[in-house]
Write a protein that holds these residues in place. Structure first.
Motif, PDB file in Angstrom:
ATOM      1  N   TYR A 118      35.717 -29.382  24.921  1.00 29.13           N
ATOM      2  CA  TYR A 118      36.487 -28.339  25.596  1.00 29.13           C
ATOM      3  C   TYR A 118      35.781 -26.983  25.506  1.00 29.13           C
ATOM      4  O   TYR A 118      35.699 -26.238  26.487  1.00 29.13           O
ATOM      5  CB  TYR A 118      37.878 -28.220  24.973  1.00 29.13           C
ATOM      6  CG  TYR A 118      38.831 -29.347  25.275  1.00 29.13           C
ATOM      7  CD1 TYR A 118      38.475 -30.407  26.108  1.00 29.13           C
ATOM      8  CD2 TYR A 118      40.111 -29.359  24.724  1.00 29.13           C
ATOM      9  CE1 TYR A 118      39.360 -31.440  26.378  1.00 29.13           C
ATOM     10  CE2 TYR A 118      41.010 -30.383  24.995  1.00 29.13           C
ATOM     11  CZ  TYR A 118      40.628 -31.423  25.813  1.00 29.13           C
ATOM     12  OH  TYR A 118      41.515 -32.443  26.073  1.00 29.13           O
ATOM     13  N   THR A 119      35.267 -26.669  24.319  1.00 30.97           N
ATOM     14  CA  THR A 119      34.607 -25.368  24.135  1.00 30.97           C
ATOM     15  C   THR A 119      33.366 -25.256  25.002  1.00 30.97           C
ATOM     16  O   THR A 119      33.148 -24.234  25.669  1.00 30.97           O
ATOM     17  CB  THR A 119      34.241 -25.165  22.656  1.00 30.97           C
ATOM     18  OG1 THR A 119      35.421 -25.277  21.851  1.00 30.97           O
ATOM     19  CG2 THR A 119      33.610 -23.801  22.432  1.00 30.97           C
ATOM     20  N   TRP A 120      32.564 -26.292  25.015  1.00 29.22           N
ATOM     21  CA  TRP A 120      31.324 -26.262  25.797  1.00 29.22           C
ATOM     22  C   TRP A 120      31.621 -26.175  27.294  1.00 29.22           C
ATOM     23  O   TRP A 120      30.937 -25.471  28.031  1.00 29.22           O
ATOM     24  CB  TRP A 120      30.475 -27.485  25.463  1.00 29.22           C
ATOM     25  CG  TRP A 120      29.169 -27.595  26.188  1.00 29.22           C
ATOM     26  CD1 TRP A 120      28.668 -28.695  26.834  1.00 29.22           C
ATOM     27  CD2 TRP A 120      28.144 -26.589  26.338  1.00 29.22           C
ATOM     28  NE1 TRP A 120      27.443 -28.443  27.383  1.00 29.22           N
ATOM     29  CE2 TRP A 120      27.088 -27.160  27.086  1.00 29.22           C
ATOM     30  CE3 TRP A 120      28.040 -25.263  25.905  1.00 29.22           C
ATOM     31  CZ2 TRP A 120      25.935 -26.446  27.416  1.00 29.22           C
ATOM     32  CZ3 TRP A 120      26.890 -24.546  26.245  1.00 29.22           C
ATOM     33  CH2 TRP A 120      25.856 -25.136  26.991  1.00 29.22           C
ATOM     34  N   GLU A 121      32.660 -26.866  27.765  1.00 31.58           N
ATOM     35  CA  GLU A 121      33.049 -26.762  29.172  1.00 31.58           C
ATOM     36  C   GLU A 121      33.398 -25.310  29.524  1.00 31.58           C
ATOM     37  O   GLU A 121      32.990 -24.790  30.571  1.00 31.58           O
ATOM     38  CB  GLU A 121      34.269 -27.649  29.451  1.00 31.58           C
ATOM     39  CG  GLU A 121      33.961 -29.139  29.503  1.00 31.58           C
ATOM     40  CD  GLU A 121      35.232 -29.975  29.654  1.00 31.58           C
ATOM     41  OE1 GLU A 121      36.330 -29.386  29.716  1.00 31.58           O
ATOM     42  OE2 GLU A 121      35.114 -31.208  29.684  1.00 31.58           O
TER      43      GLU A 121
ATOM     44  N   THR B 254      38.640 -22.057  15.365  1.00 32.16           N
ATOM     45  CA  THR B 254      38.481 -23.507  15.474  1.00 32.16           C
ATOM     46  C   THR B 254      37.231 -23.851  16.272  1.00 32.16           C
ATOM     47  O   THR B 254      36.439 -24.712  15.874  1.00 32.16           O
ATOM     48  CB  THR B 254      39.719 -24.142  16.122  1.00 32.16           C
ATOM     49  OG1 THR B 254      40.884 -23.814  15.360  1.00 32.16           O
ATOM     50  CG2 THR B 254      39.581 -25.649  16.189  1.00 32.16           C
ATOM     51  N   ALA B 255      37.038 -23.183  17.409  1.00 30.74           N
ATOM     52  CA  ALA B 255      35.846 -23.421  18.210  1.00 30.74           C
ATOM     53  C   ALA B 255      34.586 -23.001  17.466  1.00 30.74           C
ATOM     54  O   ALA B 255      33.555 -23.672  17.525  1.00 30.74           O
ATOM     55  CB  ALA B 255      35.950 -22.671  19.540  1.00 30.74           C
ATOM     56  N   SER B 256      34.668 -21.874  16.749  1.00 29.25           N
ATOM     57  CA  SER B 256      33.511 -21.414  15.973  1.00 29.25           C
ATOM     58  C   SER B 256      33.164 -22.414  14.874  1.00 29.25           C
ATOM     59  O   SER B 256      31.988 -22.660  14.589  1.00 29.25           O
ATOM     60  CB  SER B 256      33.797 -20.037  15.358  1.00 29.25           C
ATOM     61  OG  SER B 256      33.977 -19.059  16.355  1.00 29.25           O
TER      62      SER B 256
ATOM     63  N   ARG C 161      27.883 -24.419  16.190  1.00 31.11           N
ATOM     64  CA  ARG C 161      26.562 -24.845  15.718  1.00 31.11           C
ATOM     65  C   ARG C 161      25.901 -25.807  16.712  1.00 31.11           C
ATOM     66  O   ARG C 161      24.721 -25.675  17.029  1.00 31.11           O
ATOM     67  CB  ARG C 161      26.689 -25.502  14.339  1.00 31.11           C
ATOM     68  CG  ARG C 161      25.329 -25.863  13.721  1.00 31.11           C
ATOM     69  CD  ARG C 161      25.518 -26.518  12.365  1.00 31.11           C
ATOM     70  NE  ARG C 161      26.194 -25.641  11.439  1.00 31.11           N
ATOM     71  CZ  ARG C 161      25.570 -24.769  10.672  1.00 31.11           C
ATOM     72  NH1 ARG C 161      24.259 -24.641  10.739  1.00 31.11           N
ATOM     73  NH2 ARG C 161      26.252 -24.005   9.836  1.00 31.11           N
ATOM     74  N   THR C 162      26.672 -26.780  17.212  1.00 30.96           N
ATOM     75  CA  THR C 162      26.119 -27.738  18.167  1.00 30.96           C
ATOM     76  C   THR C 162      25.712 -27.045  19.460  1.00 30.96           C
ATOM     77  O   THR C 162      24.666 -27.354  20.045  1.00 30.96           O
ATOM     78  CB  THR C 162      27.145 -28.847  18.469  1.00 30.96           C
ATOM     79  OG1 THR C 162      27.520 -29.482  17.247  1.00 30.96           O
ATOM     80  CG2 THR C 162      26.564 -29.886  19.415  1.00 30.96           C
TER      81      THR C 162
ATOM     82  N   GLN D 289      21.818 -27.270  20.068  1.00 30.35           N
ATOM     83  CA  GLN D 289      21.520 -28.391  20.955  1.00 30.35           C
ATOM     84  C   GLN D 289      21.847 -28.118  22.422  1.00 30.35           C
ATOM     85  O   GLN D 289      20.991 -28.260  23.297  1.00 30.35           O
ATOM     86  CB  GLN D 289      22.283 -29.644  20.496  1.00 30.35           C
ATOM     87  CG  GLN D 289      21.946 -30.117  19.092  1.00 30.35           C
ATOM     88  CD  GLN D 289      22.738 -31.344  18.684  1.00 30.35           C
ATOM     89  OE1 GLN D 289      23.140 -32.155  19.516  1.00 30.35           O
ATOM     90  NE2 GLN D 289      23.003 -31.472  17.389  1.00 30.35           N
ATOM     91  N   ASP D 290      23.085 -27.711  22.694  1.00 25.60           N
ATOM     92  CA  ASP D 290      23.558 -27.681  24.071  1.00 25.60           C
ATOM     93  C   ASP D 290      22.841 -26.658  24.943  1.00 25.60           C
ATOM     94  O   ASP D 290      22.547 -26.933  26.112  1.00 25.60           O
ATOM     95  CB  ASP D 290      25.066 -27.395  24.102  1.00 25.60           C
ATOM     96  CG  ASP D 290      25.878 -28.494  23.438  1.00 25.60           C
ATOM     97  OD1 ASP D 290      25.420 -29.644  23.425  1.00 25.60           O
ATOM     98  OD2 ASP D 290      26.968 -28.191  22.920  1.00 25.60           O
ATOM     99  N   LEU D 291      22.581 -25.476  24.406  1.00 20.11           N
ATOM    100  CA  LEU D 291      21.961 -24.432  25.220  1.00 20.11           C
ATOM    101  C   LEU D 291      20.606 -24.889  25.755  1.00 20.11           C
ATOM    102  O   LEU D 291      20.296 -24.716  26.941  1.00 20.11           O
ATOM    103  CB  LEU D 291      21.810 -23.143  24.403  1.00 20.11           C
ATOM    104  CG  LEU D 291      23.100 -22.406  24.042  1.00 20.11           C
ATOM    105  CD1 LEU D 291      22.796 -21.208  23.151  1.00 20.11           C
ATOM    106  CD2 LEU D 291      23.847 -21.954  25.290  1.00 20.11           C
ATOM    107  N   GLU D 292      19.802 -25.479  24.889  1.00 25.90           N
ATOM    108  CA  GLU D 292      18.474 -25.928  25.323  1.00 25.90           C
ATOM    109  C   GLU D 292      18.570 -27.111  26.270  1.00 25.90           C
ATOM    110  O   GLU D 292      17.889 -27.144  27.304  1.00 25.90           O
ATOM    111  CB  GLU D 292      17.632 -26.300  24.106  1.00 25.90           C
ATOM    112  CG  GLU D 292      16.204 -26.708  24.491  1.00 25.90           C
ATOM    113  CD  GLU D 292      15.317 -26.926  23.281  1.00 25.90           C
ATOM    114  OE1 GLU D 292      14.143 -27.298  23.477  1.00 25.90           O
ATOM    115  OE2 GLU D 292      15.794 -26.729  22.140  1.00 25.90           O
ATOM    116  N   LYS D 293      19.426 -28.080  25.953  1.00 26.92           N
ATOM    117  CA  LYS D 293      19.560 -29.259  26.804  1.00 26.92           C
ATOM    118  C   LYS D 293      19.992 -28.898  28.218  1.00 26.92           C
ATOM    119  O   LYS D 293      19.564 -29.513  29.195  1.00 26.92           O
ATOM    120  CB  LYS D 293      20.572 -30.230  26.197  1.00 26.92           C
ATOM    121  CG  LYS D 293      20.068 -30.993  24.976  1.00 26.92           C
ATOM    122  CD  LYS D 293      21.161 -31.939  24.473  1.00 26.92           C
ATOM    123  CE  LYS D 293      20.703 -32.708  23.247  1.00 26.92           C
ATOM    124  NZ  LYS D 293      21.793 -33.596  22.727  1.00 26.92           N
ATOM    125  N   ALA D 294      20.861 -27.900  28.324  1.00 27.78           N
ATOM    126  CA  ALA D 294      21.405 -27.522  29.632  1.00 27.78           C
ATOM    127  C   ALA D 294      20.573 -26.451  30.328  1.00 27.78           C
ATOM    128  O   ALA D 294      20.926 -26.018  31.429  1.00 27.78           O
ATOM    129  CB  ALA D 294      22.840 -27.041  29.471  1.00 27.78           C
ATOM    130  N   GLY D 295      19.473 -26.029  29.723  1.00 32.02           N
ATOM    131  CA  GLY D 295      18.616 -25.025  30.338  1.00 32.02           C
ATOM    132  C   GLY D 295      19.137 -23.608  30.240  1.00 32.02           C
ATOM    133  O   GLY D 295      18.820 -22.756  31.079  1.00 32.02           O
TER     134      GLY D 295
END
Length: 278
Positions: free
Chosen positions: A54-57, A76-78, A83-84, A88-94
């Protein structure tokens, strides 16, 4: 084509408005987008994977609105997702040129300064408490401090449903405070480790002795953001500065959000609805 680059403020609901109002006082010149995922709140009792999803969306949605910098104004999101997302997510998604910041580390850096007894109580959601994030972070900056935690799972639903000012909320406030204080009689400082909880601050203080310090995170996070922008001039230069603010929520009926937001902002708030998948 998106030309403005606002600061994004995200929370699972309305609690992040307590942080947003402090940020606005410290940095009124910037453009802002506030995004509350009220339709899927509360996050505190959800699984790690669901909170991250949910947070990443929501972070990606803010990126798509032009935000190069997003503040997770949600403990809660923090605790469960930051950390993920950062590692991880920022680089994977460009999105290597975007930044996502949380509220736990800035708070952990200074909370030890508030206590004389060095016995601190942390009130948070189940997700925040179970993550152990405050236990891990506070010891880095104040190893002499002893931390006691108490989950308060009913507080966010009371606030999100506008029941927090009614007499019925008093029972649940006292219940969780009694459980926390039963862990240690020398606690002299309470950290409201959920950005919703400042809305209960007066009721919380009414159950405590006068010598207690009750710490909300708004000013702490605002000061930390000021420091961050001073140290990262390349990010500061990207941010647009027309002093605009926009509000979005995932709940279908935005009227409750608008009414609660009126407690924090002098001008009328008219939030827009955003539909998310889950």
């Amino acid at each position: 084509m998106i030309t403005n680059q606002p600061i994004g403020i995200f929370d699972s609901g309305i609690g992040g408005l307590t942080v947003f109002s402090s940020i606005l006082k410290a940095l009124p010149q910037y453009d802002y987008i506030y995004f509350g995922d009220n339709a899927r709140a509360p996050y505190g009792s959800r699984s790690f994977n669901t909170i991250h999803q949910y947070t990443w969306e929501c972070v990606q949605w803010l990126f798509q609105q032009g935000c190069p910098l997003v503040i997770l104004a949600c403990n809660t999101a923090s605790a469960r997702a930051l950390r993920t997302i950062q590692q991880q997510d920022l680089e994977k998604a460009g999105y290597q040129d975007r930044r996502v910041l949380g509220v736990i580390r800035p708070t952990a850096e200074v909370i030890g300064n508030y206590s004389d007894t060095k016995q601190i109580g942390v009130l948070g959601t189940k997700g925040t408490v179970n993550s152990g994030s405050y236990l891990l972070e506070i010891v880095k900056f104040a190893p002499e401090v002893k931390v006691y935690q108490q989950a308060c799972p009913l507080w966010v639903p009371l606030i999100e449903n506008g029941e927090h000012e009614k007499p019925g909320a008093d029972y649940f406030i006292k219940e969780y405070l009694d459980q926390l204080m039963g862990q240690c009689k020398d606690i002299d400082t309470l950290l409201l480790a959920c950005t919703h909880y400042p809305l209960l601050a007066e009721k919380i203080k009414a159950n405590l002795a006068e010598n207690f310090t009750v710490v909300s995170q708004g000013d702490i996070v605002a000061d930390s953001l000021v420091d961050y922008l001073n140290r990262h001039r390349e990010m500061e230069a990207r941010l647009s500065k027309d002093a605009t603010r926009r509000f979005y929520t995932t709940t279908d009926d935005t009227s409750d959000f608008d009414n609660l937001a009126a407690m924090f902002f002098p001008e009328e708030v008219k939030a827009n609805h955003v539909a998310m998948k889950g």
